[in-house]
Design an enzyme around this catalytic site. Sequence first.
Site, short mmCIF file in Angstrom:
data_model
loop_
_atom_site.label_atom_id
_atom_site.label_comp_id
_atom_site.label_asym_id
_atom_site.label_seq_id
_atom_site.Cartn_x
_atom_site.Cartn_y
_atom_site.Cartn_z
N TYR A 92 14.47 40.88 46.17
CA TYR A 92 13.81 41.83 45.26
C TYR A 92 13.40 41.13 43.96
O TYR A 92 12.28 41.27 43.48
CB TYR A 92 14.79 42.98 44.98
N LYS B 91 9.72 40.49 42.32
CA LYS B 91 9.34 41.03 41.01
C LYS B 91 8.97 39.91 40.04
O LYS B 91 8.08 40.08 39.20
CB LYS B 91 10.49 41.88 40.44
P1 NDP Z 1 11.03 55.08 45.45
O1 NDP Z 1 11.84 54.46 46.53
O2 NDP Z 1 11.47 56.39 44.92
O3 NDP Z 1 9.48 55.19 45.92
C1 NDP Z 1 8.85 54.07 46.47
C2 NDP Z 1 7.43 54.42 46.83
O4 NDP Z 1 6.82 53.27 47.45
C3 NDP Z 1 7.35 55.54 47.83
O5 NDP Z 1 6.19 56.31 47.55
C4 NDP Z 1 7.18 54.80 49.14
O6 NDP Z 1 6.52 55.55 50.16
C5 NDP Z 1 6.29 53.67 48.72
N1 NDP Z 1 6.29 52.57 49.66
C6 NDP Z 1 7.36 51.84 50.10
N2 NDP Z 1 6.96 50.91 50.99
C7 NDP Z 1 5.62 51.05 51.11
C8 NDP Z 1 4.62 50.39 51.87
N3 NDP Z 1 4.93 49.36 52.71
N4 NDP Z 1 3.34 50.81 51.77
C9 NDP Z 1 3.00 51.84 50.95
N5 NDP Z 1 3.90 52.49 50.19
C10 NDP Z 1 5.18 52.11 50.28
O7 NDP Z 1 10.96 53.97 44.29
P2 NDP Z 1 10.86 54.10 42.69
O8 NDP Z 1 9.95 55.21 42.33
O9 NDP Z 1 12.22 54.04 42.15
O10 NDP Z 1 10.18 52.69 42.35
C11 NDP Z 1 8.79 52.53 42.17
C12 NDP Z 1 8.55 51.09 41.71
O11 NDP Z 1 9.30 50.84 40.52
C13 NDP Z 1 9.02 50.05 42.73
O12 NDP Z 1 8.13 48.95 42.72
C14 NDP Z 1 10.37 49.62 42.18
O13 NDP Z 1 10.71 48.32 42.58
C15 NDP Z 1 10.11 49.70 40.69
N6 NDP Z 1 11.31 49.81 39.88
C16 NDP Z 1 12.15 50.90 40.00
C17 NDP Z 1 13.27 50.98 39.22
C18 NDP Z 1 14.22 52.12 39.29
O14 NDP Z 1 15.25 52.09 38.61
N7 NDP Z 1 13.94 53.18 40.06
C19 NDP Z 1 13.62 49.91 38.26
C20 NDP Z 1 12.67 48.83 38.21
C21 NDP Z 1 11.57 48.79 38.99
P3 NDP Z 1 7.43 56.23 51.34
O15 NDP Z 1 8.16 57.33 50.64
O16 NDP Z 1 6.44 56.73 52.32
O17 NDP Z 1 8.31 55.15 51.85
#
Ligand code: NDP
Length: 248
Positions: free
Chosen positions: A156, A160
């Site tokens: 991860y 990033k």
């Molecule tokens: P969630 O797991 O809640 O949501 C992830 C989203 O990405 C979902 O809409 C999911 O769709 C989609 N997704 C995953 N794989 C794919 C793919 N192969 N193609 C298209 N869409 C995909 O994550 P968060 O909202 O927590 O995180 C969003 C971003 O923020 C990420 O990049 C994460 O790394 C980053 N982030 C989050 C933090 C946190 O504390 N939450 C901290 C730092 C960074 P589906 O539901 O259909 O799988």
Amino acid sequence: MPDQIKRTVVVTGGSRGIGRAICLVFANPDTRIFFNYSRSEEDARQTEEVVSQAGGYASGLQIDVSSLTDVARFFKTILDETGRVDILVNNAGIARDALIVRMSEADWDAVLNTNLKGTFNCTKLAAKAMLKQRYGRIINITSVVGVSGNPGQANYVASKAGIIGLTKSVARELATRNITVNAVAPGYIETEMTNKLSDKAKSEMVGLVPAGRAGKPSEVADVVEFLASEKASYITGQVIHVSGGMYI
Ligand code: NDP
């Protein structure tokens, strides 16, 4: 769809969490939002619904960001319908945590392919349209751990950190064409991704945050909205941390 569409916004991973909050900040009658997701059909329809209730118009398509073929199909749909891509937010991301000696090749590949290659795929396709328009805003969601490192998250963190390098390089490539490329680095934000953590891990995370609390998806989305606005027209190649001071 309303007639007066003035800008097209593309958000990857918009079905829930931070991605849904990002779709919401762009909910506006003059803005057409396209987002994608990998599996959660019901959540995607829910995002469309909340954007509509906020006065906007969003469509969610099931597109795997790690597949350049899928992503090309996604952008063809967008360009056929609106003819432009003004704002791209590369938000889709997954985590498959394990210590390095136990990390499987499959977990390494899945995380790098979704998070880093997915960002490359979408940036490549959006940049083509933005270069023609001589206008664009690209915002990539990285993480504080992409700067600090984190045990148990080598895949991860590598993805990033890679996103930060990609952001800086593409910012330099596109700056003369009125296209800015920036990254937002959230800390600990309450979403499904972090809900999977144990209660112990959650309270340890909060302990690392000087602000003493987890962040909300809307607090990340507000910074994305700013970077996409005209107010941020002279900011490019930067990483903005949204972490309650988790990384200083
Ligand atoms: P969630 O797991 O809640 O949501 C992830 C989203 O990405 C979902 O809409 C999911 O769709 C989609 N997704 C995953 N794989 C794919 C793919 N192969 N193609 C298209 N869409 C995909 O994550 P968060 O909202 O927590 O995180 C969003 C971003 O923020 C990420 O990049 C994460 O790394 C980053 N982030 C989050 C933090 C946190 O504390 N939450 C901290 C730092 C960074 P589906 O539901 O259909 O799988």
